[in-house]
Structures are given as structure tokens and as C-alpha cells.
Design a protein around this motif. Structure first.
Motif: not given
Length: 240
Positions: A102-103, A106, A109-110, A239
Motif C-alpha cells: 500500500s505504501q 501511494h 501514484n504521486q 488510487l
């Protein structure tokens, strides 16, 4: 122990004896000469002549050389694919791997750009990862040439995903150091968290399976890596 020239020089009886020894080598290494003679239906004198042809003084020396030959050519006991997968799930999925996936999602995704790197079988999976991520809407590129020029625009606000079983591949380590210095966030997927690649990463996902080798080739299962890559890609898709 049995060279091609030597085998070619065997007569019919010696060829029959050779075939029996090869097919029953573990047993022959502990037989008495009379037992081998009875099993192969040849005389002890014929066996001794066979031994001399193999540059052995007698049957005892032949057995010593045979044991050494067997030890040198011992076949690798390869685990079943089920064993490898079960080992991964038992050791890894009980930990925090889902949180780390999950980390990682993220972080990706950024980022504006995603770069995959790896060598050998890890390189093949790096290419697969880039394709899989791209298929789910996160365009990614795969780098396999250490001298491949990466444009500054691609390095800017990027995430590099490094794959390595050992976590010690010199090419990958060098490349990651360069990319890290240029501002790329590093996510690594390795077989343990104490490797060099894991230590220089911003985030490491370790999967812990027993490493396997066959004739110096690393044949460690890559099933965990496929699972992690696909899980990451699907999490990123959510996401978005």
C-alpha cells in the motif's frame, strides 16, 4: 570419470557393464566385486579389466573414484512449486507486506514517471512489471542497459522499482545510487531486507523464500515477485 573416448572404446561386454553401473551407481559404489559380477553376469576378471581401462588399479579404487564422481555430480533437489508458494505465504503474508504494498502504491501514484530495473530473471520480471503497470494506466519504462540515457524529465519526480533476488547485483546497486542522487524515490523488491539494495531504498518489500541454485544458476522462485507487482499495480489503479 567416463569420457566420451573411453565409452567409445568399450566392447559389448564393457558397454553392458557400463550401462549397469550408470543406472545403479549409488548401489554399485558399495558393492563387493563378486556381487557386481553376479548382478551383471560377467566374471570378476572382466570387471578388473574394465577397472584398469578406467585407470584404476582395482575394484576398490574404482569404487572410490565412483563415489567422488557421484558427489561432484549430485543433482540439485528442487522444491516443488507448491512448496515455494506455501513458504512465501507462510513466511511473508503473515507480516506487514500488504501495508508495504500500500505504501509503495501511494509513492508510485504521486510520481510522474515509473522506472523498472533488474538483471537476469529479475530483469524479465521488471519488463513484465512495466507492461503490467502500463496496462492498468500507470505508464512505466524498463531499463536493462546500465548505460541507457534517462532524460532529466523522466528522472524528475520519478519512482524506480528495482527487482533483485539477492539484493546485491552490482549493476542494479550502481544504477540505484545514481537515480537516488538524482532525486528518484527507490522501491526495491528483494528476498531479504538486509541486502545492499534494500538498505539504499526508500521502501523495501522483502518476500523471504529459500534461495535455490542449480549448476550455479539462481532458480529461486519468482512467484512472490509476480504477486507483489500485480498487487501494487491493482492498488495504484484503485488510487487513481
Amino acid at each position: 570419470m567416463f569420457s566420451n573416448d573411453m565409452i567409445a572404446s568399450f566392447n559389448e561386454l564393457e558397454t553392458s557393464l557400463y550401462n549397469y553401473i550408470i543406472q545403479n551407481s549409488d548401489k554399485v559404489a558399495y558393492m563387493r566385486i563378486r556381487e557386481l559380477a553376479d548382478e551383471t553376469h560377467v566374471s570378476t576378471a572382466s570387471i578388473l579389466r574394465f577397472c584398469k581401462k578406467l585407470n584404476c588399479e582395482g575394484f576398490t579404487e574404482f569404487k572410490v573414484k565412483l563415489k567422488m564422481y557421484l558427489e561432484e555430480n549430485k543433482k540439485t533437489v528442487i522444491k516443488s512449486s507448491q512448496q515455494s508458494v506455501v513458504e512465501f505465504f507462510e513466511r511473508t503474508l503473515k507480516g506487514d507486506i500488504e501495508e508495504k504494498i500500500s505504501q509503495a502504491a501511494h509513492l508510485v501514484n504521486q510520481a510522474d514517471n515509473v522506472i523498472f530495473i533488474g538483471i537476469g530473471s529479475s530483469g524479465i520480471l521488471a519488463e513484465y512489471g512495466a507492461r503490467y503497470f502500463s496496462s492498468l494506466g500507470t505508464f512505466s519504462m524498463y531499463i536493462k542497459d546500465p548505460h541507457f540515457p534517462i532524460h532529466a524529465k523522466l528522472r524528475s519526480n520519478s519512482v524506480t522499482i528495482a527487482l533483485s533476488v539477492s539484493g546485491e547485483n552490482p549493476f542494479t546497486v550502481t544504477h540505484l545510487n545514481q537515480l537516488k542522487q538524482e532525486g528518484s524515490k527507490i522501491i526495491s523488491i528483494t528476498n531479504n531486507k538486509f541486502s545492499t539494495i534494500a538498505k539504499i531504498s526508500d521502501l523495501n518489500i522483502a518476500y523471504y523464500v529459500t534461495e535455490e541454485f542449480h549448476e550455479e544458476a539462481n532458480i529461486t522462485t519468482q512467484v512472490p515477485v509476480v504477486y507483489i507487482l500485480e498487487a501494487m499495480a491493482r492498488e495504484i489503479y484503485k488510487l487513481k
